[in-house]
Design an enzyme around this catalytic site. Structure first.
Site, PDB file in Angstrom:
ATOM      1  N   ASP B 326       0.874  -1.167   0.000  1.00 21.61           N
ATOM      2  CA  ASP B 326       0.000   0.000   0.000  1.00 21.61           C
ATOM      3  C   ASP B 326       0.912   1.217   0.000  1.00 21.61           C
ATOM      4  O   ASP B 326       2.145   1.084   0.097  1.00 21.61           O
ATOM      5  CB  ASP B 326      -0.918  -0.010   1.241  1.00 21.61           C
ATOM      6  CG  ASP B 326      -2.191   0.809   1.039  1.00 21.61           C
ATOM      7  OD1 ASP B 326      -2.099   1.914   0.453  1.00 21.61           O
ATOM      8  OD2 ASP B 326      -3.253   0.351   1.463  1.00 21.61           O
ATOM      9  N   HIS B 327       0.341   2.380  -0.158  1.00 20.85           N
ATOM     10  CA  HIS B 327       1.087   3.608   0.109  1.00 20.85           C
ATOM     11  C   HIS B 327       0.895   3.984   1.563  1.00 20.85           C
ATOM     12  O   HIS B 327      -0.168   3.744   2.137  1.00 20.85           O
ATOM     13  CB  HIS B 327       0.601   4.738  -0.809  1.00 20.85           C
ATOM     14  CG  HIS B 327       0.871   4.467  -2.249  1.00 20.85           C
ATOM     15  ND1 HIS B 327      -0.116   4.495  -3.208  1.00 20.85           N
ATOM     16  CD2 HIS B 327       2.022   4.137  -2.892  1.00 20.85           C
ATOM     17  CE1 HIS B 327       0.429   4.198  -4.391  1.00 20.85           C
ATOM     18  NE2 HIS B 327       1.718   3.974  -4.219  1.00 20.85           N
ATOM     19  N   TYR B 480      -4.992   3.017   1.457  1.00 20.89           N
ATOM     20  CA  TYR B 480      -6.073   2.206   0.883  1.00 20.89           C
ATOM     21  C   TYR B 480      -5.861   1.960  -0.611  1.00 20.89           C
ATOM     22  O   TYR B 480      -6.807   1.998  -1.390  1.00 20.89           O
ATOM     23  CB  TYR B 480      -7.440   2.834   1.145  1.00 20.89           C
ATOM     24  CG  TYR B 480      -7.719   3.130   2.603  1.00 20.89           C
ATOM     25  CD1 TYR B 480      -7.033   2.465   3.612  1.00 20.89           C
ATOM     26  CD2 TYR B 480      -8.670   4.057   2.988  1.00 20.89           C
ATOM     27  CE1 TYR B 480      -7.287   2.728   4.945  1.00 20.89           C
ATOM     28  CE2 TYR B 480      -8.942   4.322   4.322  1.00 20.89           C
ATOM     29  CZ  TYR B 480      -8.238   3.662   5.294  1.00 20.89           C
ATOM     30  OH  TYR B 480      -8.491   3.916   6.626  1.00 20.89           O
ATOM     31  N   HIS B 481      -4.622   1.722  -0.975  1.00 24.54           N
ATOM     32  CA  HIS B 481      -4.275   1.372  -2.353  1.00 24.54           C
ATOM     33  C   HIS B 481      -3.670  -0.031  -2.328  1.00 24.54           C
ATOM     34  O   HIS B 481      -2.523  -0.204  -1.928  1.00 24.54           O
ATOM     35  CB  HIS B 481      -3.250   2.380  -2.910  1.00 24.54           C
ATOM     36  CG  HIS B 481      -3.703   3.806  -2.838  1.00 24.54           C
ATOM     37  ND1 HIS B 481      -2.826   4.866  -2.704  1.00 24.54           N
ATOM     38  CD2 HIS B 481      -4.943   4.352  -2.903  1.00 24.54           C
ATOM     39  CE1 HIS B 481      -3.508   6.006  -2.685  1.00 24.54           C
ATOM     40  NE2 HIS B 481      -4.791   5.720  -2.799  1.00 24.54           N
ATOM     41  N   HIS B 482      -4.461  -1.009  -2.757  1.00 20.94           N
ATOM     42  CA  HIS B 482      -4.030  -2.410  -2.638  1.00 20.94           C
ATOM     43  C   HIS B 482      -3.279  -2.823  -3.895  1.00 20.94           C
ATOM     44  O   HIS B 482      -3.856  -2.876  -4.971  1.00 20.94           O
ATOM     45  CB  HIS B 482      -5.245  -3.324  -2.476  1.00 20.94           C
ATOM     46  CG  HIS B 482      -6.171  -2.887  -1.396  1.00 20.94           C
ATOM     47  ND1 HIS B 482      -7.535  -3.009  -1.475  1.00 20.94           N
ATOM     48  CD2 HIS B 482      -5.923  -2.303  -0.211  1.00 20.94           C
ATOM     49  CE1 HIS B 482      -8.078  -2.530  -0.375  1.00 20.94           C
ATOM     50  NE2 HIS B 482      -7.129  -2.089   0.402  1.00 20.94           N
TER      51      HIS B 482
END
Lengths: 180, 544
Positions: B326-327, B480-482
């Site tokens: 994720d970031h 919330y970047h998978h």
């Protein structure tokens, strides 16, 4: 500070009337003849209670409360699920008012309204639409009123923000400085 | 059902009368109606293919968005409540050293996570495609920026991006953005003086949000609740392309979670999906595109294990589910002794990529964001506390108005010990093992957060702010970047898909998702997801 029809329209928009409710078009019936709805306050009783509570929970400099509350309340009463929750919370509040102060909240002097609200516990609980009486009074009565006010332009301006969250106030205000 | 354009479903009860039966003669079955799946479906339907899209969540009613906005503002509701998330359908485990709040990080339904996203859309930088070569860590992508560049331009047109060519650190581009950038905020103007003193360049943010009417959708009207819901539709979400795909003849089936993929050694035969009436159906197709995001995509492959693929479908490499990234957020904020005019809108207008390409083996890329919503939102704050009347107003006036904040996103390297697996001890509402997000951060990311914090403090000091909070390596959380869980590569022993986004193992299975990112960079991924989806559509089209 004067609440206007624009504020009522803004509150109506922010609170999800579905756009079907016209400002000022409602008849505020006070009597319900349906025994099935004995635990639900009538529209008129809801209107009177909400205006009376607003006079306590809104800042003292706010004027035009009656018209403002009527303006957004019709949409709340008509929203599926929310309307009955609101009627039931007002019925609870009025019942407690009668038990402890001999009158429904709308007929109490402001200091007693404030005391009644606090004695229900609505000041010290988190809002919850399916919670205890205190949590529901907080959700449907106190916080519906506060949400309507502080999501409106006039309510926002009291704090210093003319386009508060929930109000579609356009793209100019975020660019303006404090003296703009 | 395949005869007419159809969007099957609605957010009504399980007893709805929607026909969710399979489509016969389908060319393509797309799993997931988020941005990747919807773009693929739209593009392939436009080219005359019979397309079916299966989504686990509902088709939401646009007229309910005002009510969803109220949920976003009111304290009675958590973030997943806004789009009806959570519960047994969305059960998950988080077993890594760092807790992963999965249901805060996704929304299920037609539109996918673009329903709740922020809407920032940058192209990855050139070095992001060559991390191993250029920065000495992580794998290179099996494609360069130049390969994706035309797809980026198409994606910007499809989503509708408001931007300006004023970022001196961005990769080269030839075409103007489809819409002009949003003008900078008053808050940005305060930062501009401080950044000039600190010799830090500010530039506009590309937003997938209408700065003017675009594609039949209105200009942004400033509701201020972009994340998690835009009532006006000015923020792009993938319902745009799901609806368009349906208009072109695709069949979009909602509330149809795919349970497994039936397959032989070389091909997927059918997607087996459940419907609200308790039935299971079998959707056959010539080609399958899995576009279920960075968690559900590997989960579906792992759930589809077989004698041919005992460790999970398309998992000869063992990489399915591995390298979850994720970031990470890094940020700092404080207060000034003057008004800063926050919370009028819910999006950002200025950022800085100045430090991005300083990245090396020790410190990763990061970008800086100048927040337009620092500090409390008065209306949200008004609904909490034990005060009302004049006392409440006084509290709101005291807490609102002078906050500032600089945020940032930080790259996390792919690490095999971060993964999405299956939890053998818990099942979802259909009896399938739930996803286990096993996540940890890593030393390089921690150093990068510290470096971002240094720059953020430098800016706030130049601004004369009293710094009141810092999110450093010990307080960070995911953006919330998978990403990363079906990585792309040239070597079938090391990766799941090739540069055409097709799985190495199966000749009719493509993956359109950030799950294919070999590395993540430090920029919001959705524009790259969209560009890769359009590229996927081209490859699927060629194969049919």
């Amino acid at each position: 500070m004067q609440l206007t029809r624009r504020d009522a329209a803004a509150a109506l928009a922010a609170l999800g009337s579905g756009g079907a409710v016209a400002l000022g078009a409602r008849q505020w019936q006070r009597d319900s003849e349906d025994p099935e709805e004995a635990d639900l306050a009538s529209d008129g009783a809801v209107r009177d209670a909400m205006v009376a509570v607003a006079e306590v929970v809104y800042p003292s400099e706010v004027e035009g409360i009656g018209e403002f509350v009527e303006g957004f309340l019709a949409g709340r009463l008509d929203r599926e699920g929310h309307g009955d929750g609101l009627r039931r919370a007002v019925a609870n509040l009025d019942e407690l008012g009668r038990a402890w102060y001999d009158d429904p909240v709308a007929e109490l002097p402001p200091a007693d309204r404030d005391a009644l609200l606090r004695e229900t516990g609505a000041d010290g609980v988190d809002e919850a639409p399916d919670g205890s009486a205190a949590e529901r009074i907080r959700y449907y009565v106190v916080n519906d009123l506060l949400l309507a006010l502080y999501a409106s332009p006039t309510g926002g301006e009291l704090v210093g923000i003319e386009n508060p969250q929930g109000h579609p106030g356009g793209l100019e205000s975020y660019q303006r400085g404090p003296n703009g | 059902m395949s005869e007419t354009s159809t969007t099957a479903g609605g957010s009504g009860s399980a007893a709805d009368d929607v026909d969710r039966s399979p489509v016969s003669g389908a060319d393509v079955c797309v799993v997931g109606a988020g941005p990747a799946g919807s773009l693929v479906a739209d593009r392939l339907a436009a080219r005359g293919h019979e397309v079916v899209v299966l989504d686990a969540g509902p088709q939401f009613d646009d007229s309910e968005r005002i009510e969803r906005m109220e949920r976003a503002i009111r304290p009675a509701y958590d973030r997943p409540d806004v789009w009806d998330g959570g519960g047994e359908r969305d059960a998950y485990a988080s077993t890594g050293e760092q807790f992963y709040p999965l249901n805060q990080a996704r929304s299920k339904g037609v539109g996918g996570s673009t329903l709740h996203w922020q809407g920032m859309v940058m192209r990855l930088h050139e070095d992001d495609f060559n991390s191993g070569s250029a920065r000495g860590v992580g794998p290179d992508w099996p494609m360069d920026y130049a390969d994706l560049r035309p797809y980026y331009a198409e994606a910007e047109t499809e989503l509708g991006v408001a931007g300006a060519d004023d970022n001196p650190f961005a990769p080269p581009r030839e075409e103007p953005y489809p819409m002009p950038a949003f003008p900078p905020s008053y808050s940005d103007s305060l930062f501009a003086e401080a950044c000039e003193e600190a010799e830090i360049a500010m530039h506009s943010v590309p937003n997938a949000r209408n700065s003017e009417s675009y594609d039949g959708r209105s200009q942004c009207v400033g509701y201020g609740t972009c994340q998690p819901v835009c009532p006006s539709g000015a923020k792009y979400d993938a319902t745009v392309h799901a609806d368009r795909a349906a208009e072109r003849g695709a069949t979009v089936v909602d509330r149809a979670p795919v349970q497994r993929l039936d397959h032989g050694p070389d091909r997927i035969e059918a997607a087996i999906y459940a419907t609200p009436d308790g039935e299971e159906h079998r959707q056959e197709a010539s080609a399958f595109v899995i576009a279920a995001g960075g968690v559900e995509t590997p989960r579906l492959l792992l759930l589809s294990d077989s004698e041919h693929y005992p460790d999970g479908l398309a998992n000869s490499s063992g990489a399915v589910g591995r390298y979850f990234m994720d970031h990470l957020f890094a940020g700092a904020g404080g207060v000034l002794d003057e008004p800063t005019r926050q919370n009028h809108v819910g999006f950002m207008t200025s950022e800085s990529h100045q430090f991005y390409d300083d990245a090396d083996e020790g410190v990763g890329p990061f970008k800086l964001e100048f927040l337009n919503y620092a500090g409390p939102s008065p209306v949200e704050q008004a609904l909490t506390g034990d005060d009302w009347g004049d006392e409440l107003l006084g509290r709101l006036q005291e807490s609102y108005g002078t906050n500032v904040a600089v945020g940032g996103l930080v790259e996390q390297l792919p690490r095999s010990e971060s993964y999405v697996g299956l939890d053998p001890d818990r099942t979802d509402d259909h009896g399938n093992p739930v996803p286990d997000v096993h996540w940890s951060i890593g030393d390089r990311a921690r150093r990068t957060i510290e470096r971002a914090n240094e720059v953020q403090h430098e800016i706030l000091d130049a601004l004369g702010a009293e710094i009141t909070w810092t999110v450093g390596p010990d307080a960070t959380g995911p953006a919330y970047h998978h990403m990363g869980t079906t990585r792309m590569g040239t070597d079938p022993a090391e990766s799941v898909v090739d540069a055409s986004l097709r799985t190495h193992d199966l000749e009719n299975c493509w993956i359109a998702s950030s799950s294919v990112f070999p590395t993540g960079g430090a920029l919001n991924p959705t524009l790259t997801i969209a560009a890769l989806a359009l590229k996927t559509a081209d490859h699927v089209d060629e194969s049919l």
